[in-house]
Scaffold this motif. Structure first.
Motif, PDB file in Angstrom:
ATOM      1  N   THR A  59      11.902   5.890  -5.435  1.00  0.00           N
ATOM      2  CA  THR A  59      10.846   5.363  -5.973  1.00  0.00           C
ATOM      3  C   THR A  59       9.883   6.053  -7.007  1.00  0.00           C
ATOM      4  O   THR A  59       9.421   5.485  -8.257  1.00  0.00           O
TER       5      THR A  59
ATOM      6  N   ALA B 207      -1.055   7.524  -4.943  1.00  0.00           N
ATOM      7  CA  ALA B 207      -0.104   6.697  -4.446  1.00  0.00           C
ATOM      8  C   ALA B 207      -0.553   5.141  -4.180  1.00  0.00           C
ATOM      9  O   ALA B 207       0.246   4.058  -4.306  1.00  0.00           O
ATOM     10  N   VAL B 208      -1.668   4.895  -4.734  1.00  0.00           N
ATOM     11  CA  VAL B 208      -2.273   3.565  -4.525  1.00  0.00           C
ATOM     12  C   VAL B 208      -3.136   3.362  -5.674  1.00  0.00           C
ATOM     13  O   VAL B 208      -4.130   4.061  -6.001  1.00  0.00           O
ATOM     14  N   PRO B 209      -2.904   2.627  -6.963  1.00  0.00           N
ATOM     15  CA  PRO B 209      -1.913   1.789  -6.952  1.00  0.00           C
ATOM     16  C   PRO B 209      -0.647   2.635  -7.543  1.00  0.00           C
ATOM     17  O   PRO B 209      -0.766   3.696  -8.062  1.00  0.00           O
ATOM     18  N   LEU B 210       0.641   2.110  -6.794  1.00  0.00           N
ATOM     19  CA  LEU B 210       1.798   3.176  -7.301  1.00  0.00           C
ATOM     20  C   LEU B 210       2.560   2.988  -8.586  1.00  0.00           C
ATOM     21  O   LEU B 210       2.558   3.921  -9.284  1.00  0.00           O
ATOM     22  N   LEU B 211       3.015   1.554  -8.755  1.00  0.00           N
ATOM     23  CA  LEU B 211       4.169   1.459  -9.961  1.00  0.00           C
ATOM     24  C   LEU B 211       3.291   1.432 -11.389  1.00  0.00           C
ATOM     25  O   LEU B 211       2.221   1.044 -11.154  1.00  0.00           O
TER      26      LEU B 211
ATOM     27  N   GLY C 240       8.912   4.521  -1.011  1.00  0.00           N
ATOM     28  CA  GLY C 240       7.602   4.972  -1.415  1.00  0.00           C
ATOM     29  C   GLY C 240       7.046   5.813  -0.521  1.00  0.00           C
ATOM     30  O   GLY C 240       7.243   6.055   0.440  1.00  0.00           O
ATOM     31  N   PRO C 241       5.715   6.510  -0.983  1.00  0.00           N
ATOM     32  CA  PRO C 241       5.020   7.303  -0.263  1.00  0.00           C
ATOM     33  C   PRO C 241       4.790   6.853   1.305  1.00  0.00           C
ATOM     34  O   PRO C 241       4.556   7.679   1.970  1.00  0.00           O
TER      35      PRO C 241
ATOM     36  N   PRO D  79       0.798  -1.167   0.016  1.00  0.00           N
ATOM     37  CA  PRO D  79      -0.029   0.065  -0.004  1.00  0.00           C
ATOM     38  C   PRO D  79       1.055   1.335  -0.193  1.00  0.00           C
ATOM     39  O   PRO D  79       1.851   1.439   1.050  1.00  0.00           O
ATOM     40  N   ALA D  80       0.639   1.864  -1.161  1.00  0.00           N
ATOM     41  CA  ALA D  80       1.474   3.344  -1.106  1.00  0.00           C
ATOM     42  C   ALA D  80       2.970   3.058  -1.160  1.00  0.00           C
ATOM     43  O   ALA D  80       3.844   3.773  -0.641  1.00  0.00           O
ATOM     44  N   GLY D  81       3.586   1.791  -1.413  1.00  0.00           N
ATOM     45  CA  GLY D  81       4.862   1.572  -1.306  1.00  0.00           C
ATOM     46  C   GLY D  81       5.314   0.447  -2.134  1.00  0.00           C
ATOM     47  O   GLY D  81       4.569  -0.060  -2.658  1.00  0.00           O
ATOM     48  N   LEU D  82       6.848   0.426  -2.037  1.00  0.00           N
ATOM     49  CA  LEU D  82       7.434  -0.758  -2.967  1.00  0.00           C
ATOM     50  C   LEU D  82       8.350  -1.469  -1.803  1.00  0.00           C
ATOM     51  O   LEU D  82       9.312  -0.734  -1.121  1.00  0.00           O
TER      52      LEU D  82
END
Lengths: 306, 266
Positions: A270, B46-50, A221-222, A65-68
């Motif tokens: 990111t 930010a969601v989904p991010l990539l 990431g965020p 969620p909002a990240g990697l």
């Protein structure tokens, strides 16, 4: 009004305080073929190690969620091929190039740095970023960056190997990051960058095992923006050297949070995967904010936080 | 790696949860070749991010259709399976699609006078369809084998009239009853000529196609898939195990297409 976005680190100056973080922009050549890199202040290279590293088992990344969450395993070509294949391309890049150095113990950091020094007589490298988040093999696998005296020793040994700026990249996976920052400064670092990724884990509940074969990975990431801003706030009050803030920057607003918290420069990581042209836009957004608030340079940001 | 904003021209469900999106492709961006891919920015949040990678399923050059100003049309086939692809499925003609591509190394040309056997499962149908139509236009007579679980999950595709399409379903509700690999085995047994295999689909299918090719002494090319970060070779995330000293290759830049014998099948 003109805005000066330069930052002085260890006797040298970066003309533009917005850089792209290690591991997210390769060696520049991957993007340079297609994009103009002039809006980027500094390229922090993919980590370079003593020997080539194939990297970890796959999958190496998973979106959270909002990240990697990543576990790349410092996959890189090693110092010799770095010098032969990557270094010659740096002089042509329009931005400063800072070699990110990773190693297994303090002496090895110095050895890799000394090797790069010896093979870069023309000064293609602006300076070095020392990644102290790696597990310290000689100290039983505890992250070197979690032990103040190890960080100080590493900075001191690298200091003996080069006169160019040294930036120690701090890990947030510690009890007191400010103490680690002070240790880096005591060892002779010219700046610290924070934060590296945050340890995390994602589990596949059907398979009942972590998604990453390595188990844990590093979260970016965020999702980690507030962690990075808080770390920057604390470290910048503990040291007198510049702090380079990073962690979850996706916009100029995010970068400005870091500057207000005490950072003198920032790195975008990111976000480059989402939009490889994002760094110049962040710089422009910082300039616009500075103009709107009558700020002449980055130091003006530091006294604003209420 | 040009970045551009495409304009959605059509977004059609071609099987249960499978969609084909057609979108504009600027004339100053290099034309893609079969097996190459692109990444799409699916959201501004930010969601989904990539960005998400997708194979390219077709391409109509600007000179082949009327448009003012001139522009090409590219297509991709995707499977709606999560929040990111659900967002894509909600796009309508006229909406903007943030694209980076074409990326990666596509399929090589088959040997002259060979018979290409193309085999696809799942969303692998996209790159394989693009290859089939490209080869047919170049004078080959490719065989296209499409596998699906059941009739409703078999994508409806537009194949060149020189492409011979054979379909298989696991439950026999459409075409050959069995897997696409069973169909491949049967096809190899009855087709004469110098055969060459091209495969895109789930990893188990790629591996089975590879093993089938080895059994019959045929060359095979596979399009690999892996979770991707940057898409341009910088982040080292989308690794695949290969039979080389360096152990891993990057799907995004050294692939996605590899000779099947290069892959270190687990």
């Amino acid at each position: 009004m003109g805005v000066d976005l330069s930052v002085a680190i260890g006797g040298r100056t970066l003309e533009n305080l917005v850089g792209v973080a290690s591991g997210t922009y390769g060696y520049g050549s991957e993007y340079e073929e297609h994009l103009d890199l002039t809006g980027i202040g500094a390229l922090y290279t993919k980590a370079v190690t003593m020997h080539p590293r194939p990297g970890n088992d796959v999958p190496r990344i998973v979106e959270t969620p909002a990240g990697l969450l990543n576990s790349i395993g410092l996959a890189n070509v090693g110092r010799e091929r770095f010098v032969e294949e990557k270094l010659p391309g740096f002089a042509a890049l329009p931005c400063a190039v800072i070699a990110n150095v990773a190693a297994d113990f303090p002496e090895e950091y110095a050895e890799v740095t000394a090797y790069l020094e010896a093979h870069d007589p023309n000064g293609a490298l602006w300076g070095y970023e020392i990644n102290v988040s790696c597990p310290n093999v000689k100290a039983g696998g505890v992250a070197l960056g979690a032990v103040p005296r190890q960080v100080e020793l590493t900075a001191r040994l690298v200091r003996e190997a080069t006169d160019r700026p040294i930036i120690v990249k701090l890990t947030p996976n510690v009890t007191d990051i400010a103490e680690i920052g002070r240790a880096a400064e005591a060892g002779g670092a010219d700046a610290v960058s924070c934060i590296n990724t945050v340890v995390g884990m994602i589990i596949d509940v059907e398979a009942r095992r972590p998604v990453l074969p390595a188990g844990t990975g590093g979260l970016s990431g965020p999702a980690i923006l507030p962690i990075g801003v808080a770390a920057t706030y604390r470290v910048s009050r503990a040291v007198s050297i510049p702090v380079i803030g990073m962690g979850g920057i996706m916009s100029a607003q995010d970068a400005i949070q870091y500057l207000l918290a005490g950072a003198s420069a920032v790195q975008v990581g990111t976000a480059n995967f989402v939009d490889p042209r994002i760094a110049p836009g962040i710089r422009d957004g910082i300039v616009a904010y500075a103009q709107r608030h009558n700020l002449a340079s980055v130091s003006d940001f530091h006294s604003l936080l209420g | 790696m040009p970045l551009f904003d495409g304009r959605v021209l059509a977004n059609t469900e071609i099987a249960s949860d499978y969609y084909q999106m057609d979108f504009s492709w600027p004339t100053d961006v290099r034309a893609p070749s079969p097996g190459q891919f692109l990444t799409v920015r699916v959201s501004r949040t930010a969601v989904p991010l990539l960005r998400r990678p997708f194979g390219i399923s077709g391409f109509i050059p600007a000179e082949s259709h009327p448009a003012d100003p001139p522009e090409a049309i590219a297509s991709m086939i995707y499977w709606r399976r999560g929040p990111a692809t659900a967002l894509l499925a909600g796009l309508e003609p006229g909406d903007t699609l943030g694209v980076m591509g074409p990326l990666g190394v596509g399929f090589p040309a088959p040997e002259p006078f060979s018979v290409p056997i193309l085999i696809a499962g799942g969303v692998g149908v996209g790159p394989i369809l693009f290859l089939a139509n490209t080869l047919a236009a170049a004078g080959y007579a490719p065989l296209l084998l499409l596998g699906a679980r059941t009739a409703s999950s078999m994508p409806r595709v537009n194949a060149h009239h020189h492409v011979q399409v054979r379909r298989s379903t696991d439950d026999g509700s459409l075409g050959f009853r069995g897997t696409a690999i069973d169909l491949l085995e049967q096809t190899i047994g009855v087709v004469s000529g110098r055969l060459e295999i091209f495969c895109c689909g789930p990893e188990a299918m790629l591996r089975a196609a590879h093993e089938c090719a080895v059994r019959h002494g045929l060359p095979a090319w596979v399009a690999m898939e892996q979770t991707m970060g940057c898409g341009v070779g910088a982040c080292m995330a989308c690794a695949v195990r290969v039979n080389r000293p360096e152990r891993y290759a990057r799907v995004c830049t050294e692939g996605p297409v590899f000779r099947s014998t290069e892959i270190a099948w687990e």
